[in-house]
Design a protein around this motif. Structure first.
Motif, PDB file in Angstrom:
ATOM      1  N   ALA A  99      25.946   3.377 -20.038  1.00  0.00           N
ATOM      2  CA  ALA A  99      24.735   2.559 -20.016  1.00  0.00           C
ATOM      3  C   ALA A  99      24.161   2.462 -18.603  1.00  0.00           C
ATOM      4  O   ALA A  99      22.938   2.481 -18.408  1.00  0.00           O
ATOM      5  CB  ALA A  99      25.034   1.166 -20.561  1.00  0.00           C
ATOM      6  N   GLU A 100      25.050   2.379 -17.602  1.00  0.00           N
ATOM      7  CA  GLU A 100      24.582   2.310 -16.214  1.00  0.00           C
ATOM      8  C   GLU A 100      23.894   3.607 -15.800  1.00  0.00           C
ATOM      9  O   GLU A 100      22.844   3.589 -15.141  1.00  0.00           O
ATOM     10  CB  GLU A 100      25.758   2.014 -15.291  1.00  0.00           C
ATOM     11  CG  GLU A 100      25.362   1.790 -13.848  1.00  0.00           C
ATOM     12  CD  GLU A 100      26.556   1.515 -12.964  1.00  0.00           C
ATOM     13  OE1 GLU A 100      26.361   1.274 -11.765  1.00  0.00           O
ATOM     14  OE2 GLU A 100      27.700   1.550 -13.483  1.00  0.00           O
ATOM     15  N   LEU A 101      24.468   4.740 -16.185  1.00  0.00           N
ATOM     16  CA  LEU A 101      23.856   6.026 -15.839  1.00  0.00           C
ATOM     17  C   LEU A 101      22.500   6.201 -16.525  1.00  0.00           C
ATOM     18  O   LEU A 101      21.542   6.692 -15.917  1.00  0.00           O
ATOM     19  CB  LEU A 101      24.804   7.169 -16.232  1.00  0.00           C
ATOM     20  CG  LEU A 101      26.104   7.283 -15.432  1.00  0.00           C
ATOM     21  CD1 LEU A 101      26.957   8.412 -15.982  1.00  0.00           C
ATOM     22  CD2 LEU A 101      25.811   7.518 -13.956  1.00  0.00           C
ATOM     23  N   ILE A 102      22.407   5.810 -17.774  1.00  0.00           N
ATOM     24  CA  ILE A 102      21.144   5.924 -18.497  1.00  0.00           C
ATOM     25  C   ILE A 102      20.079   5.036 -17.855  1.00  0.00           C
ATOM     26  O   ILE A 102      18.909   5.419 -17.725  1.00  0.00           O
ATOM     27  CB  ILE A 102      21.344   5.570 -19.981  1.00  0.00           C
ATOM     28  CG1 ILE A 102      22.216   6.635 -20.658  1.00  0.00           C
ATOM     29  CG2 ILE A 102      20.003   5.447 -20.703  1.00  0.00           C
ATOM     30  CD1 ILE A 102      22.614   6.286 -22.076  1.00  0.00           C
ATOM     31  N   ALA A 103      20.482   3.824 -17.420  1.00  0.00           N
ATOM     32  CA  ALA A 103      19.527   2.906 -16.801  1.00  0.00           C
ATOM     33  C   ALA A 103      19.010   3.446 -15.470  1.00  0.00           C
ATOM     34  O   ALA A 103      17.845   3.229 -15.107  1.00  0.00           O
ATOM     35  CB  ALA A 103      20.180   1.544 -16.604  1.00  0.00           C
ATOM     36  N   ARG A 104      19.836   4.146 -14.714  1.00  0.00           N
ATOM     37  CA  ARG A 104      19.428   4.643 -13.395  1.00  0.00           C
ATOM     38  C   ARG A 104      18.649   5.947 -13.463  1.00  0.00           C
ATOM     39  O   ARG A 104      17.774   6.183 -12.637  1.00  0.00           O
ATOM     40  CB  ARG A 104      20.664   4.827 -12.512  1.00  0.00           C
ATOM     41  CG  ARG A 104      21.394   3.540 -12.201  1.00  0.00           C
ATOM     42  CD  ARG A 104      22.621   3.789 -11.347  1.00  0.00           C
ATOM     43  NE  ARG A 104      22.270   4.276 -10.021  1.00  0.00           N
ATOM     44  CZ  ARG A 104      23.174   4.657  -9.106  1.00  0.00           C
ATOM     45  NH1 ARG A 104      24.472   4.606  -9.407  1.00  0.00           N
ATOM     46  NH2 ARG A 104      22.786   5.083  -7.932  1.00  0.00           N
ATOM     47  N   TRP A 105      18.975   6.798 -14.433  1.00  0.00           N
ATOM     48  CA  TRP A 105      18.379   8.131 -14.478  1.00  0.00           C
ATOM     49  C   TRP A 105      17.306   8.290 -15.557  1.00  0.00           C
ATOM     50  O   TRP A 105      16.630   9.313 -15.582  1.00  0.00           O
ATOM     51  CB  TRP A 105      19.469   9.180 -14.713  1.00  0.00           C
ATOM     52  CG  TRP A 105      20.377   9.319 -13.546  1.00  0.00           C
ATOM     53  CD1 TRP A 105      21.537   8.632 -13.318  1.00  0.00           C
ATOM     54  CD2 TRP A 105      20.216  10.171 -12.413  1.00  0.00           C
ATOM     55  NE1 TRP A 105      22.114   9.015 -12.132  1.00  0.00           N
ATOM     56  CE2 TRP A 105      21.320   9.975 -11.560  1.00  0.00           C
ATOM     57  CE3 TRP A 105      19.252  11.111 -12.046  1.00  0.00           C
ATOM     58  CZ2 TRP A 105      21.481  10.655 -10.359  1.00  0.00           C
ATOM     59  CZ3 TRP A 105      19.408  11.799 -10.854  1.00  0.00           C
ATOM     60  CH2 TRP A 105      20.510  11.559 -10.028  1.00  0.00           C
ATOM     61  N   SER A 106      17.146   7.337 -16.443  1.00  0.00           N
ATOM     62  CA  SER A 106      16.155   7.454 -17.509  1.00  0.00           C
ATOM     63  C   SER A 106      15.106   6.361 -17.486  1.00  0.00           C
ATOM     64  O   SER A 106      14.159   6.421 -18.268  1.00  0.00           O
ATOM     65  CB  SER A 106      16.844   7.447 -18.879  1.00  0.00           C
ATOM     66  OG  SER A 106      17.758   8.529 -18.991  1.00  0.00           O
TER      67      SER A 106
END
Length: 307
Positions: A28-35
């Motif tokens: 979820a953290e990666l999706i929030a930062r990159w998407s």
């Protein structure tokens, strides 16, 4: 407290222990930062820009923030260092052919790959989903993976061919140490730009002051320039110098008198006999551009000549 109806309470129900630390889901953290946009928290959509610290934004969100900084918006602390639109760079991203969009799994009847990203590295083919480190070039805005820049070493961009240096490589969504390094480089770059701008202003002031000094202290006339005038005066005074000398002196005197007459008084274009009538009609002083009182109107416009 229990013990009614045959229930026996347990220890964790009676004694409150320390709260457990909630763990953030890495996916979820990666999706929030990159998407998602770091400012508006909306999904990233073209055109996408990045600041000098490597954060991703929607360009329209940054423009809205710069136009009205007084408006109350969340996450404004991430764009405090952005002073203008020149402080962000529009990214030249490469689309992922495997990306099917948001409506690909609308029915929910198949597996949804959360790590499938919209963009990939054009050299290696890695997806820009946060699993791999990505960088962008500050000169042209092209985005590559760090593996591509490390394995294929070159001083020319792989995509557009523009030259770049090591200081032009900006890490996207880096860790704390990388952000601090980028911030230090940003401050140094802005300091150099400020010094260069100040030196340019000083040079411009010096160039303006030099012509003023020459006007106040004009240089003496050269000896060669006075010879034709003296020769012309001698030729006019002495009639025994011959027909050849008299014609040359008269031609030189006429040449000298032309610039004085031209600079002394301005002639109207309509009085110039060498100009054609079609050329004269292009100007408002021509008789065809003048109107009678019947043709004039009571209202006023920015120009009185309208047809």
């Amino acid at each position: 407290m229990g013990c009614d109806g045959g229930t026996i309470p347990k220890r964790h129900e009676l004694v409150k222990g320390p709260k457990k630390v909630e763990k953030v889901d890495k996916n979820a953290e990666l999706i929030a930062r990159w998407s998602y946009c770091a400012l508006s928290q909306e999904k990233l959509r073209r055109p996408i820009v990045a600041c000098e610290l490597g954060r991703l934004y929607n360009k329209d969100a940054v423009i809205e923030y710069l136009l009205d900084k007084s408006a109350e918006r969340p996450n404004t602390e991430v764009v405090v260092h952005v002073r203008g639109i020149k402080d962000v760079k529009e990214l030249n991203l490469t689309d992922n052919p495997a990306w099917e969009g948001e409506r690909a799994n609308s029915k929910g009847d198949r597996y949804e790959d959360l790590h499938c990203a919209m963009f990939i590295c054009p050299v290696v083919g890695l997806e820009m989903n946060g699993k791999h480190k990505f960088c962008y070039l500050h000169t042209c805005g092209c985005v590559f993976s760090e593996r591509a820049l490390r394995e294929v070493k070159t001083e020319i961009c792989h995509k557009c061919g523009d030259p770049f240096q090591d200081d032009d490589i900006m890490v996207l969504n880096g860790n704390k140490e990388e952000v601090e390094r980028l911030q230090q480089r940003m401050e140094e770059r802005r300091a150099r730009a400020k010094v260069a701008k100040k030196s340019k202003k000083n040079k411009a002031a010096e160039t303006v002051s030099k012509p003023e000094d020459t006007k106040e202290n004009p240089a003496p006339p050269k000896a060669g320039s006075s010879e034709p005038k003296a020769a012309a005066e001698n030729g006019e005074d002495g009639g025994s110098s011959g027909p050849g000398l008299s014609s040359s002196s008269s031609s030189s005197s006429s040449k000298l008198s032309r610039p004085i007459a031209a600079g002394g008084g301005k002639r109207s274009i309509q009085e110039m006999a060498e100009k054609s009538e079609i050329y004269k009609s292009l100007f408002t002083s021509h008789s065809t551009a003048k109107r009678t009182k019947e043709q004039t109107s009571n209202w006023v416009t920015h120009t009185p000549y309208h047809f």
